[in-house]
Write a protein that holds these residues in place. Structure first.
Motif, PDB file in Angstrom:
ATOM      1  N   LEU A  92      -7.289 -26.084  63.466  1.00 35.12           N
ATOM      2  CA  LEU A  92      -6.060 -25.357  63.145  1.00 35.12           C
ATOM      3  C   LEU A  92      -5.209 -26.182  62.189  1.00 35.12           C
ATOM      4  O   LEU A  92      -5.027 -27.391  62.386  1.00 35.12           O
ATOM      5  CB  LEU A  92      -5.277 -25.051  64.426  1.00 35.12           C
ATOM      6  CG  LEU A  92      -3.994 -24.227  64.318  1.00 35.12           C
ATOM      7  CD1 LEU A  92      -3.783 -23.403  65.588  1.00 35.12           C
ATOM      8  CD2 LEU A  92      -2.775 -25.136  64.111  1.00 35.12           C
ATOM      9  N   PHE A  93      -4.711 -25.513  61.159  1.00 36.69           N
ATOM     10  CA  PHE A  93      -3.750 -26.111  60.243  1.00 36.69           C
ATOM     11  C   PHE A  93      -2.541 -25.181  60.166  1.00 36.69           C
ATOM     12  O   PHE A  93      -2.678 -23.954  60.167  1.00 36.69           O
ATOM     13  CB  PHE A  93      -4.335 -26.289  58.849  1.00 36.69           C
ATOM     14  CG  PHE A  93      -5.402 -27.332  58.762  1.00 36.69           C
ATOM     15  CD1 PHE A  93      -5.087 -28.665  58.615  1.00 36.69           C
ATOM     16  CD2 PHE A  93      -6.748 -26.965  58.827  1.00 36.69           C
ATOM     17  CE1 PHE A  93      -6.076 -29.634  58.532  1.00 36.69           C
ATOM     18  CE2 PHE A  93      -7.744 -27.921  58.743  1.00 36.69           C
ATOM     19  CZ  PHE A  93      -7.407 -29.270  58.601  1.00 36.69           C
ATOM     20  N   SER A  94      -1.355 -25.772  60.082  1.00 37.01           N
ATOM     21  CA  SER A  94      -0.140 -24.971  60.060  1.00 37.01           C
ATOM     22  C   SER A  94       0.893 -25.605  59.143  1.00 37.01           C
ATOM     23  O   SER A  94       1.056 -26.833  59.138  1.00 37.01           O
ATOM     24  CB  SER A  94       0.432 -24.851  61.483  1.00 37.01           C
ATOM     25  OG  SER A  94       1.654 -24.154  61.488  1.00 37.01           O
ATOM     26  N   SER A  95       1.564 -24.771  58.382  1.00 38.77           N
ATOM     27  CA  SER A  95       2.664 -25.246  57.533  1.00 38.77           C
ATOM     28  C   SER A  95       3.853 -24.307  57.700  1.00 38.77           C
ATOM     29  O   SER A  95       3.701 -23.143  58.082  1.00 38.77           O
ATOM     30  CB  SER A  95       2.245 -25.315  56.061  1.00 38.77           C
ATOM     31  OG  SER A  95       1.885 -24.032  55.587  1.00 38.77           O
ATOM     32  N   TYR A  96       5.034 -24.829  57.414  1.00 36.32           N
ATOM     33  CA  TYR A  96       6.259 -24.036  57.570  1.00 36.32           C
ATOM     34  C   TYR A  96       7.078 -24.151  56.295  1.00 36.32           C
ATOM     35  O   TYR A  96       7.373 -25.255  55.821  1.00 36.32           O
ATOM     36  CB  TYR A  96       7.075 -24.537  58.760  1.00 36.32           C
ATOM     37  CG  TYR A  96       8.090 -23.519  59.243  1.00 36.32           C
ATOM     38  CD1 TYR A  96       7.750 -22.578  60.211  1.00 36.32           C
ATOM     39  CD2 TYR A  96       9.372 -23.466  58.709  1.00 36.32           C
ATOM     40  CE1 TYR A  96       8.657 -21.625  60.640  1.00 36.32           C
ATOM     41  CE2 TYR A  96      10.291 -22.513  59.134  1.00 36.32           C
ATOM     42  CZ  TYR A  96       9.923 -21.590  60.112  1.00 36.32           C
ATOM     43  OH  TYR A  96      10.820 -20.640  60.528  1.00 36.32           O
ATOM     44  N   THR A  97       7.451 -22.996  55.733  1.00 39.17           N
ATOM     45  CA  THR A  97       8.258 -22.963  54.518  1.00 39.17           C
ATOM     46  C   THR A  97       9.612 -22.346  54.831  1.00 39.17           C
ATOM     47  O   THR A  97       9.690 -21.281  55.460  1.00 39.17           O
ATOM     48  CB  THR A  97       7.570 -22.147  53.413  1.00 39.17           C
ATOM     49  OG1 THR A  97       6.225 -22.591  53.262  1.00 39.17           O
ATOM     50  CG2 THR A  97       8.300 -22.311  52.095  1.00 39.17           C
ATOM     51  N   MET A 110       9.367 -27.549  52.648  1.00 44.34           N
ATOM     52  CA  MET A 110       8.051 -27.379  53.245  1.00 44.34           C
ATOM     53  C   MET A 110       7.907 -28.415  54.352  1.00 44.34           C
ATOM     54  O   MET A 110       8.217 -29.590  54.147  1.00 44.34           O
ATOM     55  CB  MET A 110       6.949 -27.570  52.207  1.00 44.34           C
ATOM     56  CG  MET A 110       5.534 -27.473  52.766  1.00 44.34           C
ATOM     57  SD  MET A 110       5.081 -25.776  53.181  1.00 44.34           S
ATOM     58  CE  MET A 110       4.784 -25.101  51.535  1.00 44.34           C
ATOM     59  N   MET A 111       7.444 -27.975  55.546  1.00 45.30           N
ATOM     60  CA  MET A 111       7.390 -28.846  56.711  1.00 45.30           C
ATOM     61  C   MET A 111       6.030 -28.769  57.368  1.00 45.30           C
ATOM     62  O   MET A 111       5.267 -27.819  57.150  1.00 45.30           O
ATOM     63  CB  MET A 111       8.463 -28.437  57.727  1.00 45.30           C
ATOM     64  CG  MET A 111       9.860 -28.404  57.167  1.00 45.30           C
ATOM     65  SD  MET A 111      11.036 -27.650  58.314  1.00 45.30           S
ATOM     66  CE  MET A 111      12.484 -27.565  57.248  1.00 45.30           C
ATOM     67  N   ASP A 112       5.736 -29.761  58.219  1.00 45.92           N
ATOM     68  CA  ASP A 112       4.496 -29.759  58.974  1.00 45.92           C
ATOM     69  C   ASP A 112       4.588 -28.745  60.109  1.00 45.92           C
ATOM     70  O   ASP A 112       5.385 -28.912  61.036  1.00 45.92           O
ATOM     71  CB  ASP A 112       4.212 -31.149  59.530  1.00 45.92           C
ATOM     72  CG  ASP A 112       2.866 -31.220  60.207  1.00 45.92           C
ATOM     73  OD1 ASP A 112       2.793 -30.900  61.411  1.00 45.92           O
ATOM     74  OD2 ASP A 112       1.881 -31.575  59.549  1.00 45.92           O
ATOM     75  N   GLY A 113       3.779 -27.706  60.055  1.00 45.93           N
ATOM     76  CA  GLY A 113       3.866 -26.637  61.047  1.00 45.93           C
ATOM     77  C   GLY A 113       3.344 -27.027  62.406  1.00 45.93           C
ATOM     78  O   GLY A 113       3.805 -26.507  63.431  1.00 45.93           O
ATOM     79  N   ASN A 114       2.359 -27.939  62.459  1.00 43.27           N
ATOM     80  CA  ASN A 114       1.834 -28.359  63.760  1.00 43.27           C
ATOM     81  C   ASN A 114       2.887 -29.079  64.575  1.00 43.27           C
ATOM     82  O   ASN A 114       3.024 -28.861  65.789  1.00 43.27           O
ATOM     83  CB  ASN A 114       0.615 -29.260  63.565  1.00 43.27           C
ATOM     84  CG  ASN A 114      -0.581 -28.526  63.015  1.00 43.27           C
ATOM     85  OD1 ASN A 114      -0.638 -27.296  63.056  1.00 43.27           O
ATOM     86  ND2 ASN A 114      -1.530 -29.260  62.480  1.00 43.27           N
ATOM     87  N   GLU A 115       3.648 -29.969  63.926  1.00 44.33           N
ATOM     88  CA  GLU A 115       4.704 -30.694  64.641  1.00 44.33           C
ATOM     89  C   GLU A 115       5.793 -29.739  65.118  1.00 44.33           C
ATOM     90  O   GLU A 115       6.285 -29.841  66.246  1.00 44.33           O
ATOM     91  CB  GLU A 115       5.300 -31.783  63.748  1.00 44.33           C
ATOM     92  CG  GLU A 115       4.392 -32.960  63.492  1.00 44.33           C
ATOM     93  CD  GLU A 115       4.153 -33.796  64.744  1.00 44.33           C
ATOM     94  OE1 GLU A 115       4.978 -33.751  65.674  1.00 44.33           O
ATOM     95  OE2 GLU A 115       3.124 -34.504  64.781  1.00 44.33           O
ATOM     96  N   ILE A 116       6.181 -28.810  64.260  1.00 44.90           N
ATOM     97  CA  ILE A 116       7.205 -27.841  64.656  1.00 44.90           C
ATOM     98  C   ILE A 116       6.729 -27.041  65.866  1.00 44.90           C
ATOM     99  O   ILE A 116       7.461 -26.893  66.857  1.00 44.90           O
ATOM    100  CB  ILE A 116       7.550 -26.909  63.472  1.00 44.90           C
ATOM    101  CG1 ILE A 116       8.453 -27.651  62.481  1.00 44.90           C
ATOM    102  CG2 ILE A 116       8.234 -25.622  63.964  1.00 44.90           C
ATOM    103  CD1 ILE A 116       8.847 -26.839  61.276  1.00 44.90           C
ATOM    104  N   THR A 117       5.502 -26.529  65.810  1.00 43.32           N
ATOM    105  CA  THR A 117       5.006 -25.671  66.889  1.00 43.32           C
ATOM    106  C   THR A 117       4.889 -26.423  68.209  1.00 43.32           C
ATOM    107  O   THR A 117       5.355 -25.945  69.253  1.00 43.32           O
ATOM    108  CB  THR A 117       3.643 -25.082  66.513  1.00 43.32           C
ATOM    109  OG1 THR A 117       3.763 -24.346  65.297  1.00 43.32           O
ATOM    110  CG2 THR A 117       3.136 -24.158  67.608  1.00 43.32           C
TER     111      THR A 117
END
Length: 306
Positions: free
Chosen positions: A77-82, A94-101
């Protein structure tokens, strides 16, 4: 446009601040449409999850799921957040989505427990050994400072010991336990973060007045708790989406053991209560979450403000 890698995203989300950010966002509210899901052939699933506050911020989380990555030596799984300006559409970060989740998931459970669990709770049992499970003791101790003992049970016992060492390294009294039933009987709070498809937790194992937190069962096919756990328990959810997504809830609803009216409320309602206000001495409580884009946006707002 600012860029936050995994380390920077993590550093901007200490649990005390993140729990408060979630509380504020649940009270304020935001728009969270249904997520978009696209299948790219047989091997790749794409999820697009937006949330926004008009005139403020718009966030979009993009998640790619590729189970076959294991043979490539890559995460599945890879995740990004914009993050965007919700008035102009200008990209902001742009942020690391895994850390946020993972961090917002642990923080949401701790936030709910701060309202539902006995404020005097001392013993936390973590069921699971993945990314979210590894964060739960730190999150819970930020919300319930009285927690002094943490136990962990994992289906593969060898997976529990690294967590014990990690937690001891940050000053938490931790140990791995071999028997789940005995561990549940001793715990004030049981928090589950697994991918289980068959129930792990049974009602007769839980102490009167204990709190059960169910994180992992976020699809109809997944279950962490036996249907009997929900009978005569104070039941709360993160959002009403849990009634449609969670196998943990769908099974007792189908069997007629509970009805939708048994659900006392959602996390937005809990956030308007004082810590410990929803706890009833001697009464078991359950918090069932499936996750929401509101939590992602709250976390991203905190990262952007750092």
């Amino acid at each position: 446009m600012r860029h936050f890698d995994a380390e920077a995203t993590r550093a901007a989300l200490p649990f005390t601040a993140l729990i408060e950010a979630l509380r504020q966002m649940f009270i304020e509210g935001c728009e969270v449409p249904q997520r978009h899901q696209h299948q790219l052939g047989q091997d790749l699933t794409l999820l697009i999850m937006p949330a926004w506050q008009l005139g403020a911020l718009l966030g979009i989380k993009t998640v790619s799921i590729a189970p076959g990555n294991a043979v490539r030596g890559l995460p599945g799984l890879f995740s990004s957040y914009t993050l965007f300006d919700a008035s102009t559409g200008q990209p902001l970060a742009m942020m690391d989505g895994n850390e946020i989740t993972s961090r917002r998931t642990a923080a949401a459970s701790a936030l709910a427990a701060s309202r539902l669990a006995d404020p005097a709770s001392r013993h936390l049992l973590v069921v699971g050994s993945g990314r979210v499970a590894s964060l739960l003791p730190e999150a819970y101790r930020a919300a319930l400072p009285g927690i002094g003992q943490v136990s962990v049970w994992a289906r593969r016992p060898e997976a529990a010991q690294p967590l014990v060492e990690q937690w001891r390294g940050i000053g938490i009294e931790a140990n791995a336990v071999p028997e789940l039933a005995d561990a549940c009987r001793q715990a004030d709070i049981v928090t589950c973060a697994t991918l289980a498809r068959e129930p792990l937790i049974r009602a007769e194992w839980l102490k009167p007045g204990s709190h059960l937190d169910l994180i992992g069962g976020f699809t109809p096919q997944m279950r962490e708790a036996h249907a009997s756990c929900f009978v005569n328990a104070e039941l709360w959810v993160d959002t009403d989406e849990a009634l449609r997504k969670s196998g943990d809830l769908l099974q007792p609803l189908t069997e007629g053991l509970i009805t939708p009216a048994c659900i006392r409320g959602d996390l937005a309602k809990l956030c308007r209560l004082a810590p410990g206000a929803a706890h009833q001495p001697g009464q078991r409580s359950i918090f069932k979450s499936v996750g929401t884009g509101l939590e992602d946006l709250a976390a991203a707002r905190l990262v952007y403000a750092s």
